[in-house]
Design an enzyme around this catalytic site. Sequence first.
Site, PDB file in Angstrom:
ATOM      1  CB  CYS A  21      -0.954   0.078   1.182  1.00 21.60           C
ATOM      2  SG  CYS A  21      -2.076  -1.307   1.275  1.00 21.60           S
ATOM      3  NE  ARG A  41       4.599   1.772   0.268  1.00 21.41           N
ATOM      4  CZ  ARG A  41       5.606   1.480   1.066  1.00 21.41           C
ATOM      5  NH1 ARG A  41       6.835   1.769   0.689  1.00 21.41           N
ATOM      6  NH2 ARG A  41       5.405   0.917   2.225  1.00 21.41           N
ATOM      7  CD1 TRP A  58       0.247  -6.274  -3.174  1.00 22.03           C
ATOM      8  CD2 TRP A  58      -0.106  -6.950  -1.078  1.00 22.03           C
ATOM      9  NE1 TRP A  58       0.611  -7.597  -3.086  1.00 22.03           N
ATOM     10  CE2 TRP A  58       0.415  -8.037  -1.826  1.00 22.03           C
ATOM     11  CE3 TRP A  58      -0.400  -7.146   0.270  1.00 22.03           C
ATOM     12  CZ2 TRP A  58       0.642  -9.294  -1.263  1.00 22.03           C
ATOM     13  CZ3 TRP A  58      -0.181  -8.392   0.831  1.00 22.03           C
ATOM     14  CH2 TRP A  58       0.340  -9.455   0.065  1.00 22.03           C
ATOM     15  CG  ASN A 104       1.299   0.234   4.401  1.00 21.76           C
ATOM     16  OD1 ASN A 104       1.066  -0.927   4.059  1.00 21.76           O
ATOM     17  ND2 ASN A 104       2.525   0.707   4.537  1.00 21.76           N
ATOM     18  N   GLY A 105      -0.870  -1.702   6.220  1.00 28.36           N
ATOM     19  CA  GLY A 105      -0.559  -2.599   7.333  1.00 28.36           C
ATOM     20  C   GLY A 105      -1.729  -3.506   7.636  1.00 28.36           C
ATOM     21  CD  GLU A 107      17.712 -12.912  -7.435  1.00 27.17           C
ATOM     22  OE1 GLU A 107      17.177 -13.503  -6.495  1.00 27.17           O
ATOM     23  OE2 GLU A 107      17.339 -11.795  -7.827  1.00 27.17           O
ATOM     24  CE  LYS A 112      15.225 -10.181  -9.623  1.00 28.59           C
ATOM     25  NZ  LYS A 112      14.797 -10.739  -8.360  1.00 28.59           N
ATOM     26  CD  GLU A 144      10.535 -11.361  -8.587  1.00 25.49           C
ATOM     27  OE1 GLU A 144       9.815 -10.891  -7.692  1.00 25.49           O
ATOM     28  OE2 GLU A 144      11.780 -11.269  -8.569  1.00 25.49           O
ATOM     29  CG  HIS A 146      20.752 -37.003  -5.441  1.00 22.49           C
ATOM     30  ND1 HIS A 146      21.166 -38.272  -5.128  1.00 22.49           N
ATOM     31  CD2 HIS A 146      21.877 -36.255  -5.553  1.00 22.49           C
ATOM     32  CE1 HIS A 146      22.483 -38.292  -5.021  1.00 22.49           C
ATOM     33  NE2 HIS A 146      22.942 -37.075  -5.283  1.00 22.49           N
ATOM     34  CE  LYS A 152      11.709  -2.508  -4.890  1.00 20.85           C
ATOM     35  NZ  LYS A 152      12.443  -3.495  -5.702  1.00 20.85           N
TER      36      LYS A 152
HETATM   37  C1  F6R Z   1      12.291 -10.397  -5.632  1.00 20.59           C
HETATM   38  C2  F6R Z   1      12.106  -9.457  -4.556  1.00 20.59           C
HETATM   39  C3  F6R Z   1      11.668  -9.982  -3.234  1.00 20.59           C
HETATM   40  C4  F6R Z   1      12.390  -9.220  -2.099  1.00 20.59           C
HETATM   41  C5  F6R Z   1      11.873  -9.676  -0.732  1.00 20.59           C
HETATM   42  C6  F6R Z   1      12.587  -8.961   0.400  1.00 20.59           C
HETATM   43  O1  F6R Z   1      12.727  -9.762  -6.803  1.00 20.59           O
HETATM   44  O2  F6R Z   1      12.274  -8.291  -4.734  1.00 20.59           O
HETATM   45  O3  F6R Z   1      11.895 -11.348  -3.131  1.00 20.59           O
HETATM   46  O4  F6R Z   1      13.762  -9.456  -2.209  1.00 20.59           O
HETATM   47  O5  F6R Z   1      10.506  -9.423  -0.643  1.00 20.59           O
HETATM   48  O6  F6R Z   1      12.394  -7.584   0.320  1.00 20.59           O
HETATM   49  P1  F6R Z   1      13.324  -6.591   1.128  1.00 20.59           P
HETATM   50  O7  F6R Z   1      14.688  -6.667   0.554  1.00 20.59           O
HETATM   51  O8  F6R Z   1      12.696  -5.242   0.967  1.00 20.59           O
HETATM   52  O9  F6R Z   1      13.317  -7.044   2.560  1.00 20.59           O
END
Ligand code: F6R
Length: 626
Positions: free
Chosen positions: A2, A27, A78, A104-105, A495, A499, A502, A518, A621
């Site tokens: 949010c 957000r 969100w 937010n929360g 990683e 990527k 998502e 395995h 985010k």
């Molecule tokens: C993936 C991504 C998320 C964040 C995770 C932690 O691309 O961005 O997996 O890495 O939500 O977020 P932070 O770093 O803000 O604690």
Amino acid sequence: MCGIVGYVGHQQALPLVLDGLRRLEYRGYDSSGIAVLDGRGGMVVEKRAGRIENLDKALATDHPGGITGTTGIGHTRWATHGAPTDRNAHPHLDTAGAVAVIHNGIIENFAPLRAELEQAGVELRSETDTEVVAHLLAAALGAPSAAAPARGGADLATAMRAVCRRLHGAFTLVVAHRDHPDRIVAARRNSPLVVGVGAGETFVASDVAAFVEHTREAVELGQDQLVEITAAGYTVTDLDGEPVEAKPFTVTWDLAAAEKGGHPYFMLKEIEEQPAAVADTLLGRYVNGRIVLDEERLDAQELRDVDKVFVVACGTAYHSGLIAKYAIEHWTRVPVEVEMASEFRYRDPVLDRDTLVVAISQSGETADTLEAVRHARDQKARVLAICNTNGAQIPRESDAVLYTRAGPEIGVASTKTFLAQVAATHLVGLALAAAKGTKYGDEVGREFAALEAMPELIARVLGVVEPVRELARDIADAKAVLFLGRHLGYPVALEGALKLKELAYMHAEGFPAGELKHGPIALIEDRLPVVVVMASPRARPVLHAKLLSNIQEVRARGARTIVIAEEGDDTVRPYAHHLIRVPPTPTLLSPLVTTVPLQVLAAEIAQSRGYDVDKPRNLAKSVTVE
Ligand code: F6R
């Protein structure tokens, strides 16, 4: 989760609030809404499910003459409680439509509060936890006491403090009242809130990005604090009404840093910015033989005494922790455990005052990581935060802080902050090695110099990623992609897979290549793309040979092999359908170059499949709920 913005000033509020919301849309983006006070006792509220464009359309249709008023609030959501519908979008109003609340929360005790309101005859119109606040506030305002007179500016703040004291959980709440058009009241607990101080205008927002175009002078709010803003300024108190001295700061980046700069997506710009993100994170960190952190509330003896390190983080930040383990253990010989923050505190990890917990978070507000930090501190462990957001909650609650200086990251998927995190964890490893005497000052200097050489090598990779884009278009219709690596190639494989999941919504898994036989090898079928992160043939000949065998094993079963290999490594050529080159680097630093093509691959596949690279579905985010 949010985005929140509020404005009181001399300009029309609506365009400023909508602009702010667009900058905060990273957000959360499943619905949005605004409330504007016209100053004559009227309040216009509009809210819509979906992206901000839907709200824009509704405003144009319902208010063709525009909306005037110099006080306004806005929210981009969100969803947590209740589906993303018009009805559940914020702002939420009390029954009389006098109070507008955005949030937010999560209000954890919303169920008993809702029951209490319903018993008192209040009809709630949404499924959200937020709406209870609007009704509680109306009740608090309607029941004046000597301490809370019925009208005048102070009573809104007093009522808000009384309501906040009843709430459990995490909240940033912003409130506008049609009878108090000259002010906005906001409060926070466990969720971010900053004030922007302009000339004759004041903002509140979840992030400075919402107002940096108008002012770079900001004030950060502490835990359980309330701020009342007017055009003339702001007043901060705690939830008991005691005045609090808030901490002003100047935002060091400008609007251009938060704009796309000619790229179709922020993420593509942020991938390009990685050399600078790493270089800036390293700037001025090695002085007179020692590594300099940003905030050090730990003394040298405490660092010397560290006998165990835990890294706690989520998602991409967790992957940077997996990479950190190799360097920190190698340099310090201190055991390092890397744990997903969401699991950490629920399994009673063994912690004491000689344990160093390194919490990695770009946002500094991730609820899982924050709670892991709190658990660690309760158990007397020392906490060092690596964070990209100045003054966020995680660094505030830590004993030492190292800020990554990647600048604002708007794309939901982390890219430049990931590389900056990797560089930062290396600095932590070197600081610890220096404190414990496992490395002399000149050795620390040599490792630091190797780090300083990395931005140029990352730039070199970025210069030759065009074939990766072509490859991405070629495999965009695949159903799944596997990623394999050994040693430091393994977290890179994880990683790369994250990527792709998502951004491109493809099934993607990362495995240690040695695990292949395995189980995962059963997944290999004709034309399945398999990405292999090779080890260096010079530095890791044994791993290199084993990976070569793994490539042959999957190729023999029909896989399309995509190999990331060092320049000059020709042994892989016969086995790779696609070869992606990276420059030779010291082994511990190799993820800084091998990750980059995987970011480009995921972004390009997502674009080919027609998805929004910056705002992948269901994500936000910053994840401020557990
Ligand atoms: C993936 C991504 C998320 C964040 C995770 C932690 O691309 O961005 O997996 O890495 O939500 O977020 P932070 O770093 O803000 O604690």
